[in-house]
Structures are given as C-alpha cells and as structure tokens.
Enzyme design. Sequence first.
Site, mmCIF file in Angstrom:
data_model
loop_
_atom_site.group_PDB
_atom_site.id
_atom_site.type_symbol
_atom_site.label_atom_id
_atom_site.label_comp_id
_atom_site.label_asym_id
_atom_site.label_seq_id
_atom_site.Cartn_x
_atom_site.Cartn_y
_atom_site.Cartn_z
ATOM 1 N N VAL A 109 0.813 -1.223 0.000
ATOM 2 C CA VAL A 109 0.000 0.000 0.000
ATOM 3 C C VAL A 109 0.849 1.277 0.000
ATOM 4 O O VAL A 109 0.298 2.377 -0.087
ATOM 5 C CB VAL A 109 -0.967 0.032 1.209
ATOM 6 N N GLY A 110 2.171 1.142 0.079
ATOM 7 C CA GLY A 110 3.001 2.342 0.112
ATOM 8 C C GLY A 110 4.424 2.055 -0.329
ATOM 9 O O GLY A 110 4.895 0.914 -0.271
ATOM 10 N N GLN A 111 5.104 3.111 -0.787
ATOM 11 C CA GLN A 111 6.482 2.993 -1.251
ATOM 12 C C GLN A 111 7.201 4.286 -0.939
ATOM 13 O O GLN A 111 6.699 5.374 -1.238
ATOM 14 C CB GLN A 111 6.513 2.738 -2.758
ATOM 15 N N TYR A 114 13.058 4.749 1.513
ATOM 16 C CA TYR A 114 13.792 3.890 2.443
ATOM 17 C C TYR A 114 13.109 2.551 2.702
ATOM 18 O O TYR A 114 13.593 1.748 3.486
ATOM 19 C CB TYR A 114 14.004 4.617 3.775
ATOM 20 N N GLY A 115 11.960 2.314 2.079
ATOM 21 C CA GLY A 115 11.299 1.037 2.309
ATOM 22 C C GLY A 115 9.894 1.001 1.749
ATOM 23 O O GLY A 115 9.466 1.909 1.027
ATOM 24 N N VAL A 117 5.562 -0.222 2.462
ATOM 25 C CA VAL A 117 4.503 -0.420 3.449
ATOM 26 C C VAL A 117 3.519 -1.439 2.881
ATOM 27 O O VAL A 117 3.108 -1.336 1.726
ATOM 28 C CB VAL A 117 3.767 0.897 3.789
ATOM 29 N N LYS A 132 5.471 -1.523 7.942
ATOM 30 C CA LYS A 132 6.532 -0.745 7.275
ATOM 31 C C LYS A 132 7.850 -1.517 7.376
ATOM 32 O O LYS A 132 8.282 -1.886 8.472
ATOM 33 C CB LYS A 132 6.667 0.612 7.967
ATOM 34 N N ASP A 226 7.393 18.576 9.140
ATOM 35 C CA ASP A 226 7.194 18.272 7.727
ATOM 36 C C ASP A 226 5.722 17.973 7.443
ATOM 37 O O ASP A 226 5.398 17.062 6.691
ATOM 38 C CB ASP A 226 8.064 17.061 7.339
#
Length: 510
Positions: A109-111, A114-115, A117, A132, A226
């Site tokens: 579900v994520g990119q 550094y890695g 998800v 993660k 951030d």
Amino acid sequence: MANATGVLSWRKGQGFKEWEKVKLASPEVKRKADVAQLFFYDHYFDLLTYLSSRKARLSSFQQSVAARPSLTQPEVHAEWASYTGRERVVLRKRRTKLKLAQFHIVTQVGQGGYGEVFLARHKETNQVVALKKMKKRTLAKMDEIRHVLIERDILASTSSPWLVRLLYAFQDPEHVFLAMDFIAGGDFRTLLNNSGVLKEEHARFYISEMFSAVAELHKLGYIHRDLKPENFLIDTTGHIKLTDFGLAAGALNPGKIEHLKDKLDSVADSPLILRSTIEMKSLYKSIRMADARYADSVVGSPDYMAIETLRGQSYSYSVDYWSLGCILFEFLAGFPPFSGASPDETWLNLKNWQRVLRRPEYTRPEDLIFNLSDLGWDAITRLIAPKESRLSSMDDVKHHGFFAGVDWDGLRDRKAPFIPALDSEIDAGYFDDFSSEADMAKYAEVRDKQRAVDGVAERALDAKLARGVWVGFTFKAKKEADKALRERERAEGQQQQREEDEEEQLYTLF
C-alpha cells in the site's frame, strides 16, 4: 569515576559539572534514557502481569479439581498434565521472537525512498496492520537511523486517538519493521485530489482535527516539521490520524538544513510571477495530474515548510502551525500558497513569501462561492506569518474567530463530511494499486532514489551497525495484542459452539 575519558561522574552533594549537564541534555542521551525507562517499565509490567495471570489460572484449576471430589487419582493426573501442557504453550509463545513470517502479507500500500509499506494480518491474533519494512543499511547510509528510532518511540508512547499507534516493532539481520494501525481511508491528499476546494465549514472541521492531532504530538515534546496533507490519514469513521514522524527527531539533519538553506539562497532574484487565482488553481491541478507523487518528489519543493526552517534559523513548535496555515489555504483555495510552475519558481515564491501570499479572488459569478470569508483569510495570515506574531498555541487557535463554535472536545463524536466506503477491514481501495503499471509510474522517481541510495558507498557501515543502535527497538502493544487474541479465541469458540449446535440439531432430526 574519572571524567577524563568523558564518563559521567556524579558525586553526592556536588551534582554534575557543566559539560556533564550539556551531555545529559543532548537528544541522543535523552532518547536512550527514555528507551531504557520504557524497556524496564514494559518488561516488569509484562512480567508481573504474566505472574498474576498464571497464579489466577493455577488457582482456578485447583478450585475446579477441589469442586469435583469424585475424580480418581489418574483423572487428576490427566487434568494436571493438560493444564501444565497449556502453560508450556503460553510460555513458549512468550519466548518466541516476532518474525515477518508471523504476518500474512495482503498487498502493498506504500512505497518510499527507504522502504515499503504493506497491508498485513498477524496470523496468531488476526490483527490487520500497516507493516513498514526498511533496510538497515539504507537507513545507515542516509543517516536516517535516528529518525526511525524517534518515530518508533513516538508511536510506542502514545495512546491518543489522533495519532497512529504502534502495535509491533521488530527486526531481523537486514531489516527493521514497524507494524501500525492500518488506517483504511487513505491519506488526505487523495481526498483533496478528488474534491478540489473544500467548503469553509468542511475545511474548518478538518483543520480543527489536524490542529488537535498536532497538539497531541506537541504534548509528547516533539515537533513534526514536515506536515502536509499526505501526513494525515482518514480512518474508517472519516476522522483524522497523524502519521509519519520521521523528522520529529529533536533536530533536523544538519546536512538537510544546509541543503534547504542553500536552495533558498541560490534562487536567482528573478521577477516574481504573480498569477491569478484561476491560473494558479489550474496550474497546480495540471502539476498534480502529471505527477501524483509531487509532494514526495526528490526534486519537489517544501510547499508547507516554515520559512525559519528553510533559512536554517532557530524554530519552535509554531513551525507546525505555519504548515497547517498552508494546508488551510489549500483547502480553501485549491492550491498551496507558494506553489509555482516549477520547483525553482516555488523556491522563489518562498523566498519572497510576504509578497506572494495573497488572498484568493474569484470573479466569475459561478465561482464566487469559493471566495474566502474575512475570518478565514485572517486565520491564514495569522498562521502564515513571522514567528514573532504567528498563532503559536492551541489557546491562540481556539480563541480565533474562525474557530468560534468548534466543539474541540467532541470533534471525534461528530459525523465527518466524508466517510470511506469500505468492503472489509482489508479493503485497500483508497491506496495505490502496486500491481497497476499506471499507479507504479507515479513511483518512478522514488525507485530512482532507491537505486541511487543502493549505489552510495557503505562508509564503514558494519562498525556503525554493530554498535547496538537497534537495541531496544523491539516492541509489542501487549494490551492490544492480548485483546485481539482473546477476541479471536472467543470468535473461534463461538463458531465451534455453532457447529456443535448444528450437529445436535441434525442428530435430533434423524
């Protein structure tokens, strides 16, 4: 103990020397002290809870046997063997280290740089998590270890409904893993991309929730630094949760500070391009359509970052309020206040922010409903302001006229303007499809960054990784895990009872 070697040497009645006080006040020492304290609290709480539960189970077994005097000695021995066998299983589970193999990966579900998800399910407890996965060597190369450790500490130390919770943290020789609540509604960027400009009442609702989430982070002593719409997730009820605490680490990496400052200083003093509201809205929409990962872009610009951070100056909690002011502007205008047609134009706008920040103006009759109210514009200009005059506390925010009538204590009890439509607890429809070439095109630059990181020289990483930087990383939210396990056992017991009842009914029929 002698201090010539730099070892702290507190003496009764004398206290610490000045250099020792400075060392004790350093973020790194504070973090290690916090980790040690959390480790011992967690260890002894878990140990005492286990002993208490074991005594209770033993007492229950003894009472059960005593209540049945007709049991023969062999039957008592058989029940005792069964009881001790169950206890051995419990003890073995306690000693088992958490591993990736204990999770069933549903989908990615994520990119990030550094890695990755993943949406995953814990096989034993059935808990659905966002997992993660990050490479230790990549984090060491990019000097990101401290940021990950701080993120782990923040996630582990909170039980606030406004912040994403950590359920498990574990590691293997190559990777570290953070298993967090899976927030199924996706991030706020997706909602903005679909809705464009928000009604003022909806903008007020969401920004109030964002202020509440950031206030919880500030209570823990951290500044996010951030903030952007991508950092706010939407849960199954439509309410906000704050995530991604990687930069809330006490201080920004000096190299990054210099990079931001250099970018701002190096922008040519070319004439400002002051575009109309309609032009800006159209321009920003076209940029987003061309690059949906614009905010995560390696060459992208910090549209929401406070000016004192970009200039490398001292800053306080109020930098997060500047960011929320930029997000509120985007809610009401349809674009961030300083975005340009290119990164260089955005940097130029940031450098001249006081001239560029202008009230959005719509003139066409059909667009007049998008014009900001006076209170809305005043709130924005009180947030995107010099740090000396900026709204800088929750009391300041709550007393501003724009937020009059907001029930701050009851925000999460109110029905949200948008509630995700989900088919199940593992519905990932509000996230990118990592099996789709079209969706993967958005991550081309992220993948390029990963390849560039892989090519960075290792710089004696083995020594760095061998110094125990990941000690104390492992974590398990025991209450949640035990609750999930009990719920699964109860569900399985109910299912077994239903099957037995059905068998009984069939038996009576025949």
